[in-house]
Design an enzyme around this catalytic site. Structure first.
Site, PDB file in Angstrom:
ATOM      1  N   CYS B 149       0.853  -1.414  -0.068  1.00  0.00           N
ATOM      2  CA  CYS B 149      -0.076   0.140  -0.005  1.00  0.00           C
ATOM      3  C   CYS B 149       0.881   1.283   0.047  1.00  0.00           C
ATOM      4  CB  CYS B 149      -1.020   0.001   1.091  1.00  0.00           C
ATOM      5  SG  CYS B 149      -2.053  -1.477   1.064  1.00  0.00           S
ATOM      6  N   HIS B 281      -2.486   7.856   6.597  1.00  0.00           N
ATOM      7  CA  HIS B 281      -2.683   6.679   5.876  1.00  0.00           C
ATOM      8  C   HIS B 281      -4.168   6.153   6.482  1.00  0.00           C
ATOM      9  CE1 HIS B 281      -2.094   2.826   3.850  1.00  0.00           C
ATOM     10  NE2 HIS B 281      -2.092   2.028   4.979  1.00  0.00           N
ATOM     11  N   HIS B 316      -9.616   2.479   0.151  1.00  0.00           N
ATOM     12  CA  HIS B 316      -8.231   2.249   0.211  1.00  0.00           C
ATOM     13  C   HIS B 316      -7.844   1.731  -1.013  1.00  0.00           C
ATOM     14  CE1 HIS B 316      -4.442   1.294   1.151  1.00  0.00           C
ATOM     15  NE2 HIS B 316      -4.392   0.680   2.224  1.00  0.00           N
TER      16      HIS B 316
END
Lengths: 331, 389
Positions: B149, B281, B316
């Site tokens: 990620c 994040h 996400h």
């Protein structure tokens, strides 16, 4: 931009470490197609890791040797396909039992960065950590990033590791496109023989007996399942002709006869009478083979006189090309 | 690192296509999350996702969905630019051509399946860069980062570092398309929320997945000025670390995240006190948000500057998230607007974070810190500064 080679490691078919590599290479072309023994150092935790991660860790430990790991040591991992066994395991769960039943372990092990994460955990590496993937130049691309991290001062040492595994689903993919070597429908002139293995190089700065002098990457706009054309390959290959040294040996990348002709067309006269390093025929066609060839070439340079150089060509589907020069330092 | 100018930006996500659509969405508090329509998942409970609904994605028939998304965003970023010299192309992705190749596997279970072989053509993650190179006519070096990620955050940092060391330009960014592997994978880890994700909320239940792409064109300030290119912001710092702790869970005290943020600020020649906005994040998993909040608290010595997670709006987007959030940071800096965290209703009282309130905050913003953390304990932080700063 250059770097000192501080350590080398390899896990190849027939060669679980650097010491056994020369004998395995001399047995070529009768080489085992797959990696057999993967050293685990007697560590039970290592035995439970997926095969790809075990290969990467074994190569990395060889290259690290007794080197102290600090936060200024970076890790760059190169892989073309990542954890293919895990990817297949996860998808097989979906196919056989349904979307709810994918394996959580297989899922995280399918992530390309999973081996790098495991290397960080196993070796205590807390510095910058990267995974790069670049088709059949994944090893060379990892090497170049490692050299860039050193040159820019972002790391004092870099552990560069590359690993890929061959699984039946990958061979089936090559067969579907009619390029798997040995398959009935494959054109022998253009077919590819997949391989697998892992290699590691510990890079640093400062003086040392062996240096990666340069690692150049180029790319040509190209269809994703084609190589660059011969005339596109020529300019970078011609740079190999300019490498000075006594002697200079070459490791060619061509995975089939058609591309080999293109390499020889440029290097032909220079190749005559020169030692040929382990090439694609020794390690097979796979994304980490470039770094494995580099380790083999670097080991041979240790037996050469000061100033000797090894030039490694790299080729990838999709139009990528690499040229790496490793040299034994002058006395 | 010598600061590097952003001279082009492109973005596509569940919020729409283009920077204007995204700035409008941030200002209006519009969410891009909704039902998954791309493929059926019989037997699985529904989970909202940030799915891209762009007609231009018809190109996916040729290239695969990831490469088509990447092309859409990259073309936006390059609009009007003339790329000369030996530049750098860096793409971040986790799954590459998986949306198509998993279909092949599910139909043929690892056998040849020659009739459907086109589904395999773009499987390797590196092919996204190959397609961009071919379609945009780029002879640049190609790099593909696949650090889970944080993948595309690393392309932004890497590209900026290369430009700072003399590369004429870098086209950097990332992409990930929704696929069964990731949706079912996060479900298998029990990290997928059944309702739109709620980053930093006391009732957060996990993440919502999204898809998308974002690309940034980076050049030296001098080169940008010489060709009269608009400067949309600067990449000023890049910091990375590894937790060396766990395969999927972050270090519980956020030690690796803190190290990455400190490294990025040091790279930019700035201190924590200089930061005006943090794009966290903020995945909305219990473990991530707690660890990140602890790291932020340690960095700032208290609640710190305005902080939000835009994943409440986009979902996400995995390997694309870092580049998407870098673009959103640049938009926030230039607009003087800190976007809120969609889904945040009851802030977790254990997390000492200065949340951007609902509706966002209009304020002069000069420096943004953008965090991206990934599986394997990979941590990346970027520092971006305002264009006219």
């Amino acid at each position: 931009m250059s770097a000192t080679v501080l350590g080398l490691g390899i896990v190849a078919p027939g060669a679980p470490d650097c010491a056994s590599l020369p004998a395995a290479l001399s047995a070529s072309p009768v080489r085992p197609p797959r990696v057999g023994v993967v050293p685990d150092g007697g560590d039970a935790k290592v035995r439970r890791l997926p095969r790809l991660e075990r290969m990467a860790l074994a190569a990395a430990r060889q290259a690290l040797g007794a080197e102290t790991v600090t936060e200024s040591m970076a890790l760059v991992f190169g892989t073309g396909y990542g954890g293919l066994t895990a990817t297949v395991d996860f998808l097989e769960g979906l196919a056989s039992r349904g979307p709810e039943f994918g394996s959580p372990t297989a899922f995280h092990q399918s992530v390309h960065h999973s081996p790098a994460g495991q290397l960080s955990i196993s070796l205590g590496l807390r510095g910058p950590s990267f995974t790069v993937t670049a088709r059949e130049l994944s090893g060379e691309t990892a090497l170049q990033l490692g050299m860039e991290l050193l040159a820019s001062g972002r790391a004092e040492k870099v552990l560069v590791v590359a690993a890929d595994e061959c699984v039946p689903a990958l061979e089936a993919g090559y067969r579907a496109f009619g390029v798997l070597a040995g398959a009935e429908e494959a054109d022998p002139h253009r077919s590819l023989e997949p391989g697998e293995g892992a290699a590691a190089v510990l890079l640093g700065t400062g003086p040392g007996p062996l240096r990666v002098e340069s690692c150049a990457l180029t790319a040509h706009p190209c269809a994703v399942l084609r190589f660059a054309r011969a005339e596109q390959l020529a300019p970078l290959l011609r740079q190999a002709l300019e490498v000075q040294g006594a002697p200079v040996s070459f490791s060619l990348a061509a995975p089939n006869a058609e591309l080999h002709e293109a390499e020889v067309a440029v290097l032909g006269e220079r190749l005559a009478g020169q030692a040929k390093e382990a090439g694609a025929q020794h390690f097979g066609f796979h994304p980490s083979a470039g770094l494995m060839r580099l380790v083999a070439g670097a080991l041979r340079l240790g037996e050469q006189p000061p100033g000797a150089a090894c030039v490694l060509h790299g080729l990838a589907l999709g139009g990528g090309q690499a040229l790496t020069v490793v040299r034994r330092a002058a006395a | 690192m010598r600061r590097v100018a952003i001279t082009g930006m492109g973005i596509v996500s569940g919020l729409g296509s283009g920077t204007a659509a995204h700035l409008e969405a941030l200002r209006s508090g519009r969410s891009g999350l909704g039902p998954l329509t791309l493929f059926p998942l019989p037997g699985m409970p529904p989970a909202p996702v940030g799915e891209v609904k762009e007609p231009a994605l018809a190109e996916r028939r040729v290239f695969g969905r990831s490469a088509a998304l990447a092309l859409l965003a990259a073309r936006q970023a390059l609009e009007g630019a003339a790329l000369e010299g030996h530049g750098v192309l860096a793409v971040g992705t986790t799954t590459g051509g998986m949306p198509e190749s998993e279909q092949h596997y599910l139909q043929h279970r690892g056998k040849e399946g020659t009739a459907d072989r086109e589904l395999l053509r773009h499987h390797p993650a590196g092919t996204v860069a190959d397609v961009l190179s071919a379609e945009l006519g780029l002879t640049a070096e190609r790099h593909t980062f696949s650090t889970a990620c944080s993948s595309s955050a690393n392309t932004v940092g890497f590209g900026a570092a290369r430009v700072a060391r003399g590369a004429p330009w870098a086209l950097v960014g990332g992409v990930d398309a929704l696929c069964r592997l990731t949706v079912c994978g996060f479900y298998s880890l029990k990290l997928l929320a059944g309702t739109p994700c709620r980053p930093f909320d006391r009732n957060r239940q996990g993440l919502s997945l999204g898809e998308g792409a974002a690309f940034l064109l980076l050049e030296s300030e001098e080169r940008a000025a010489a060709r009269g290119a608009p400067i949309l912001g600067f990449v000023a710092g890049w910091g990375c670390s590894a937790d060396a702790y766990h395969s999927t869970a972050p270090h519980p005290e956020g030690k690796g995240a803190l190290a990455a943020m400190r490294a990025a600020l040091a790279d930019a020649g700035l201190t924590a006190a200089d930061v005006d906005y943090v794009n966290a994040h903020g995945t909305a998993t219990p473990a991530n948000d707690k660890a990140e909040a602890l790291a932020l608290e340690a960095l700032f010595g208290g609640p710190g500057p305005w902080t939000s997670s835009t994943k409440g709006a986009t979902g996400h987007t995995l390997g694309a998230a870092g580049a998407i959030e870098a673009v959103l940071c640049a938009l926030s800096l230039s607009a003087g607007f800190a976007p809120p965290t969609l889904g945040l209703v009851e802030p977790d009282p254990q997390l000492r974070v200065r949340h951007v309130p609902a509706g966002g905050v209009a304020a002069p913003l000069r420096v943004a810190l953008s965090n991206s953390f990934g599986f394997g304990g990979n941590n990346t932080a970027l520092v971006l500064t305002r264009g006219e700063a």
